[in-house]
Design a protein around this motif. Structure first.
Motif, PDB file in Angstrom:
ATOM      1  N   GLY A 102       0.816  -1.216   0.000  1.00  0.00           N
ATOM      2  CA  GLY A 102       0.000   0.000   0.000  1.00  0.00           C
ATOM      3  C   GLY A 102       0.846   1.261   0.000  1.00  0.00           C
ATOM      4  O   GLY A 102       0.353   2.352   0.291  1.00  0.00           O
ATOM      5  N   GLU A 103       2.146   1.125  -0.351  1.00  0.00           N
ATOM      6  CA  GLU A 103       3.016   2.303  -0.382  1.00  0.00           C
ATOM      7  C   GLU A 103       2.563   3.251  -1.487  1.00  0.00           C
ATOM      8  O   GLU A 103       2.196   2.811  -2.570  1.00  0.00           O
ATOM      9  CB  GLU A 103       4.481   1.919  -0.672  1.00  0.00           C
ATOM     10  N   PRO A 104       2.609   4.577  -1.233  1.00  0.00           N
ATOM     11  CA  PRO A 104       2.134   5.537  -2.233  1.00  0.00           C
ATOM     12  C   PRO A 104       2.743   5.338  -3.624  1.00  0.00           C
ATOM     13  O   PRO A 104       2.014   5.336  -4.626  1.00  0.00           O
ATOM     14  CB  PRO A 104       2.526   6.885  -1.634  1.00  0.00           C
ATOM     15  N   ALA A 105       4.061   5.145  -3.698  1.00  0.00           N
ATOM     16  CA  ALA A 105       4.705   4.992  -5.022  1.00  0.00           C
ATOM     17  C   ALA A 105       4.192   3.733  -5.716  1.00  0.00           C
ATOM     18  O   ALA A 105       3.993   3.715  -6.940  1.00  0.00           O
ATOM     19  CB  ALA A 105       6.221   4.939  -4.871  1.00  0.00           C
ATOM     20  N   TYR A 106       3.961   2.692  -4.938  1.00  0.00           N
ATOM     21  CA  TYR A 106       3.441   1.437  -5.509  1.00  0.00           C
ATOM     22  C   TYR A 106       2.021   1.650  -6.050  1.00  0.00           C
ATOM     23  O   TYR A 106       1.683   1.183  -7.139  1.00  0.00           O
ATOM     24  CB  TYR A 106       3.434   0.313  -4.453  1.00  0.00           C
ATOM     25  N   VAL A 107       1.194   2.334  -5.268  1.00  0.00           N
ATOM     26  CA  VAL A 107      -0.205   2.582  -5.663  1.00  0.00           C
ATOM     27  C   VAL A 107      -0.243   3.296  -7.015  1.00  0.00           C
ATOM     28  O   VAL A 107      -0.971   2.911  -7.926  1.00  0.00           O
ATOM     29  CB  VAL A 107      -0.934   3.430  -4.588  1.00  0.00           C
ATOM     30  N   ARG A 108       0.587   4.336  -7.147  1.00  0.00           N
ATOM     31  CA  ARG A 108       0.610   5.121  -8.384  1.00  0.00           C
ATOM     32  C   ARG A 108       1.100   4.272  -9.570  1.00  0.00           C
ATOM     33  O   ARG A 108       0.479   4.266 -10.635  1.00  0.00           O
ATOM     34  CB  ARG A 108       1.521   6.346  -8.192  1.00  0.00           C
ATOM     35  N   ALA A 109       2.189   3.541  -9.363  1.00  0.00           N
ATOM     36  CA  ALA A 109       2.744   2.713 -10.457  1.00  0.00           C
ATOM     37  C   ALA A 109       1.737   1.643 -10.880  1.00  0.00           C
ATOM     38  O   ALA A 109       1.558   1.369 -12.070  1.00  0.00           O
ATOM     39  CB  ALA A 109       4.057   2.070 -10.006  1.00  0.00           C
ATOM     40  N   ALA A 110       1.043   1.043  -9.899  1.00  0.00           N
ATOM     41  CA  ALA A 110       0.057   0.000 -10.204  1.00  0.00           C
ATOM     42  C   ALA A 110      -1.105   0.587 -11.003  1.00  0.00           C
ATOM     43  O   ALA A 110      -1.587  -0.023 -11.963  1.00  0.00           O
ATOM     44  CB  ALA A 110      -0.463  -0.622  -8.904  1.00  0.00           C
ATOM     45  N   CYS A 111      -1.536   1.776 -10.630  1.00  0.00           N
ATOM     46  CA  CYS A 111      -2.651   2.422 -11.328  1.00  0.00           C
ATOM     47  C   CYS A 111      -2.279   2.722 -12.782  1.00  0.00           C
ATOM     48  O   CYS A 111      -3.042   2.413 -13.708  1.00  0.00           O
ATOM     49  CB  CYS A 111      -3.041   3.708 -10.600  1.00  0.00           C
ATOM     50  N   LEU A 144      -4.363   7.588  -3.331  1.00  0.00           N
ATOM     51  CA  LEU A 144      -5.578   7.319  -4.111  1.00  0.00           C
ATOM     52  C   LEU A 144      -6.366   8.615  -4.334  1.00  0.00           C
ATOM     53  O   LEU A 144      -6.901   8.856  -5.420  1.00  0.00           O
ATOM     54  CB  LEU A 144      -6.449   6.283  -3.394  1.00  0.00           C
ATOM     55  N   LYS A 145      -6.405   9.462  -3.313  1.00  0.00           N
ATOM     56  CA  LYS A 145      -7.102  10.755  -3.421  1.00  0.00           C
ATOM     57  C   LYS A 145      -6.465  11.604  -4.525  1.00  0.00           C
ATOM     58  O   LYS A 145      -7.155  12.239  -5.324  1.00  0.00           O
ATOM     59  CB  LYS A 145      -7.027  11.464  -2.063  1.00  0.00           C
ATOM     60  N   LYS A 146      -5.125  11.592  -4.579  1.00  0.00           N
ATOM     61  CA  LYS A 146      -4.428  12.341  -5.641  1.00  0.00           C
ATOM     62  C   LYS A 146      -4.806  11.802  -7.018  1.00  0.00           C
ATOM     63  O   LYS A 146      -4.985  12.562  -7.968  1.00  0.00           O
ATOM     64  CB  LYS A 146      -2.904  12.236  -5.462  1.00  0.00           C
ATOM     65  N   LEU A 147      -4.903  10.467  -7.130  1.00  0.00           N
ATOM     66  CA  LEU A 147      -5.256   9.857  -8.422  1.00  0.00           C
ATOM     67  C   LEU A 147      -6.673  10.239  -8.855  1.00  0.00           C
ATOM     68  O   LEU A 147      -6.951  10.400 -10.039  1.00  0.00           O
ATOM     69  CB  LEU A 147      -5.102   8.332  -8.344  1.00  0.00           C
ATOM     70  N   VAL A 148      -7.570  10.400  -7.870  1.00  0.00           N
ATOM     71  CA  VAL A 148      -8.930  10.887  -8.183  1.00  0.00           C
ATOM     72  C   VAL A 148      -8.838  12.326  -8.697  1.00  0.00           C
ATOM     73  O   VAL A 148      -9.434  12.680  -9.723  1.00  0.00           O
ATOM     74  CB  VAL A 148      -9.860  10.818  -6.941  1.00  0.00           C
ATOM     75  N   ILE A 156     -13.120   5.278  -5.217  1.00  0.00           N
ATOM     76  CA  ILE A 156     -12.187   4.441  -4.454  1.00  0.00           C
ATOM     77  C   ILE A 156     -12.954   3.351  -3.700  1.00  0.00           C
ATOM     78  O   ILE A 156     -14.012   3.606  -3.113  1.00  0.00           O
ATOM     79  CB  ILE A 156     -11.388   5.294  -3.444  1.00  0.00           C
ATOM     80  N   GLY A 157     -12.382   2.133  -3.716  1.00  0.00           N
ATOM     81  CA  GLY A 157     -12.969   1.027  -2.969  1.00  0.00           C
ATOM     82  C   GLY A 157     -11.930   0.328  -2.102  1.00  0.00           C
ATOM     83  O   GLY A 157     -10.720   0.507  -2.291  1.00  0.00           O
ATOM     84  N   LEU A 158     -12.395  -0.455  -1.166  1.00  0.00           N
ATOM     85  CA  LEU A 158     -11.538  -1.309  -0.335  1.00  0.00           C
ATOM     86  C   LEU A 158     -12.073  -2.731  -0.430  1.00  0.00           C
ATOM     87  O   LEU A 158     -13.286  -2.935  -0.516  1.00  0.00           O
ATOM     88  CB  LEU A 158     -11.577  -0.870   1.140  1.00  0.00           C
ATOM     89  N   SER A 159     -11.180  -3.701  -0.404  1.00  0.00           N
ATOM     90  CA  SER A 159     -11.604  -5.100  -0.435  1.00  0.00           C
ATOM     91  C   SER A 159     -11.098  -5.805   0.816  1.00  0.00           C
ATOM     92  O   SER A 159      -9.928  -5.662   1.184  1.00  0.00           O
ATOM     93  CB  SER A 159     -11.027  -5.774  -1.689  1.00  0.00           C
ATOM     94  N   GLU A 160     -11.980  -6.533   1.466  1.00  0.00           N
ATOM     95  CA  GLU A 160     -11.646  -7.280   2.697  1.00  0.00           C
ATOM     96  C   GLU A 160     -11.010  -6.352   3.746  1.00  0.00           C
ATOM     97  O   GLU A 160      -9.926  -6.625   4.258  1.00  0.00           O
ATOM     98  CB  GLU A 160     -10.718  -8.462   2.381  1.00  0.00           C
ATOM     99  N   ALA A 161     -11.708  -5.256   4.046  1.00  0.00           N
ATOM    100  CA  ALA A 161     -11.209  -4.296   5.045  1.00  0.00           C
ATOM    101  C   ALA A 161     -12.072  -4.348   6.300  1.00  0.00           C
ATOM    102  O   ALA A 161     -13.279  -4.558   6.217  1.00  0.00           O
ATOM    103  CB  ALA A 161     -11.237  -2.886   4.463  1.00  0.00           C
ATOM    104  N   SER A 162     -11.449  -4.151   7.451  1.00  0.00           N
ATOM    105  CA  SER A 162     -12.192  -4.148   8.722  1.00  0.00           C
ATOM    106  C   SER A 162     -12.989  -2.848   8.861  1.00  0.00           C
ATOM    107  O   SER A 162     -12.740  -1.864   8.165  1.00  0.00           O
ATOM    108  CB  SER A 162     -11.221  -4.259   9.897  1.00  0.00           C
ATOM    109  N   ALA A 171     -12.477   8.826   6.112  1.00  0.00           N
ATOM    110  CA  ALA A 171     -12.222  10.171   6.645  1.00  0.00           C
ATOM    111  C   ALA A 171     -11.227  10.941   5.758  1.00  0.00           C
ATOM    112  O   ALA A 171     -11.208  12.167   5.754  1.00  0.00           O
ATOM    113  CB  ALA A 171     -11.689  10.074   8.070  1.00  0.00           C
ATOM    114  N   VAL A 172     -10.398  10.211   4.983  1.00  0.00           N
ATOM    115  CA  VAL A 172      -9.423  10.867   4.082  1.00  0.00           C
ATOM    116  C   VAL A 172     -10.100  11.240   2.767  1.00  0.00           C
ATOM    117  O   VAL A 172      -9.937  12.344   2.247  1.00  0.00           O
ATOM    118  CB  VAL A 172      -8.222   9.921   3.804  1.00  0.00           C
ATOM    119  N   HIS A 173     -10.841  10.297   2.205  1.00  0.00           N
ATOM    120  CA  HIS A 173     -11.594  10.519   0.966  1.00  0.00           C
ATOM    121  C   HIS A 173     -12.749   9.526   0.968  1.00  0.00           C
ATOM    122  O   HIS A 173     -12.564   8.369   1.331  1.00  0.00           O
ATOM    123  CB  HIS A 173     -10.697  10.283  -0.267  1.00  0.00           C
TER     124      HIS A 173
END
Length: 343
Positions: A102-111, A144-148, A156-162, A171-173
């Motif tokens: 979930g690192e920011p750089a990873y999120v961006r590269a994956a997107c 993710l907010k920046k990518l939006v 934005i979605g979450l999968s298998e999150a508590s 609360a962030v987005h």
């Protein structure tokens, strides 16, 4: 376009999808070898023309080949008719172990990589496929907010999150959808996750709503699985447990007979009846099975029938997932105050 599939608002941010989606994972992996591309493209076109426009994939399916397949299938005019959901965050190491990022750089590269494979300018719904428990969820969400804001993803979605992770992320987005396993025999989300989503106005996307095929064919499912089919490892489909779970299938079959429908339609209708904020994504690789699943939308259930079906969960033996450690049960992240990197 098909008009027999109702549309729903998923979440409160403006995303509208078909009330039933199509899970695409099995076309490329997990349930035996990848299926022939022309047949899968034909199936995707058939789904969209039938009114099922909510298509679910991930960069780890294949890996990567499922997004490429979807990109090819939707090239041209069809892109405008569909809502594409894909996911980031799960990789496989050389020895096959699952790693979560979930690192920011990873999120961006994956997107960026998913946009290219899907051949689109924008992803409709982008999920964190699993929660990286080493990184505060606020940090992942910040990227993710920046990518939006940049127009690369819409929602934005979450999968298998508590429940607590969902709350902190929201609360962030605003979160539009949470995807988790939810079916007649996977009910662990009902205690905290579903109420949290409803309180916050988040849509719910149940995956594996047919118990990974068990509610379609019962224990017979295990007889024809090919080598490498992931279901051979699922605890509740193992010898011992499957004998006990046969009772569940038999009861569903009896009720389906009374109602003049198939067991799979009944099981899927139960998920639909959970509410207008729910869009399950049964997967299939066959047009006949797809048509069968669509029929669930016409099944009517009384509150008494819903109660009878809901009670079947008490008889289920075995865990719902091979990797229970990677489900919402263990998806809390450290506090933001512990983060030393950029945010």
């Amino acid at each position: 376009m098909g008009t027999n599939v109702p549309r729903i608002k998923l979440g409160s941010q403006g995303l509208e999808v078909s009330k039933q989606g199509l899970g695409c994972m099995g076309m490329s992996m997990a349930y035996g070898p990848p299926k022939p591309e022309p047949e899968m493209i034909e199936l995707i076109h058939h789904a969209v023309n039938s009114g099922v426009t909510f298509l679910d994939t991930s960069d780890v399916y294949g890996p990567r080949t499922n997004e490429i397949l979807l990109g090819k299938a939707l090239k041209g005019g069809m892109r405008k008719s569909v809502q594409i959901a894909t996911k980031f965050g799960v990789t496989r190491s050389k020895d096959g172990k699952m790693e979560i990022h979930g690192e920011p750089a990873y999120v961006r590269a994956a997107c960026e990589a998913s946009l290219e494979r899907l051949q689109v300018d924008c992803i409709d719904l982008y999920y964190a496929h699993r929660i990286d428990t080493r990184i505060p969820i606020e940090v992942t969400m910040g990227e993710l907010k920046k990518l939006v804001e940049e127009g690369k993803i819409k929602y934005i979605g979450l999968s298998e999150a508590s429940a607590s992770t969902i709350r902190r992320a929201h609360a962030v987005h605003p979160i539009t959808a949470v995807q988790s396993e939810w079916s007649l025999w996977a009910r662990d989300v009902e205690e905290e996750i579903i109420p949290t989503c409803r309180e916050l106005g988040i849509g719910i996307v149940p995956h594996s709503p047919l118990g990974r095929g068990f509610f379609s064919t019962g224990p017979k499912l295990m007889e024809n699985l090919s080598d490498g089919d992931f279901r051979k490892m699922i605890p509740r489909l193992q010898p011992g447990n499957i004998e006990a779970n046969k009772v569940v299938y038999e009861r569903i079959s009896e009720m389906a007979k009374e109602k003049g429908c198939t067991p799979s339609r009944l099981a899927l209708a139960w998920v639909h009846y959970q509410g207008d904020d729910v869009s399950p994504i049964p997967g299939t690789t066959k047009i006949d099975n797809f048509n069968e699943n669509i029929g669930a939308l016409t099944v009517k259930l009384t509150s008494e029938e819903m109660s009878r079906l809901s009670a079947l969960a008490d008889f289920v033996k075995g865990d719902r997932h091979v990797f229970m450690y990677s489900t919402w049960i263990n998806s809390d992240t450290p506090p933001l105050s512990s983060w030393k990197g950029e945010y």
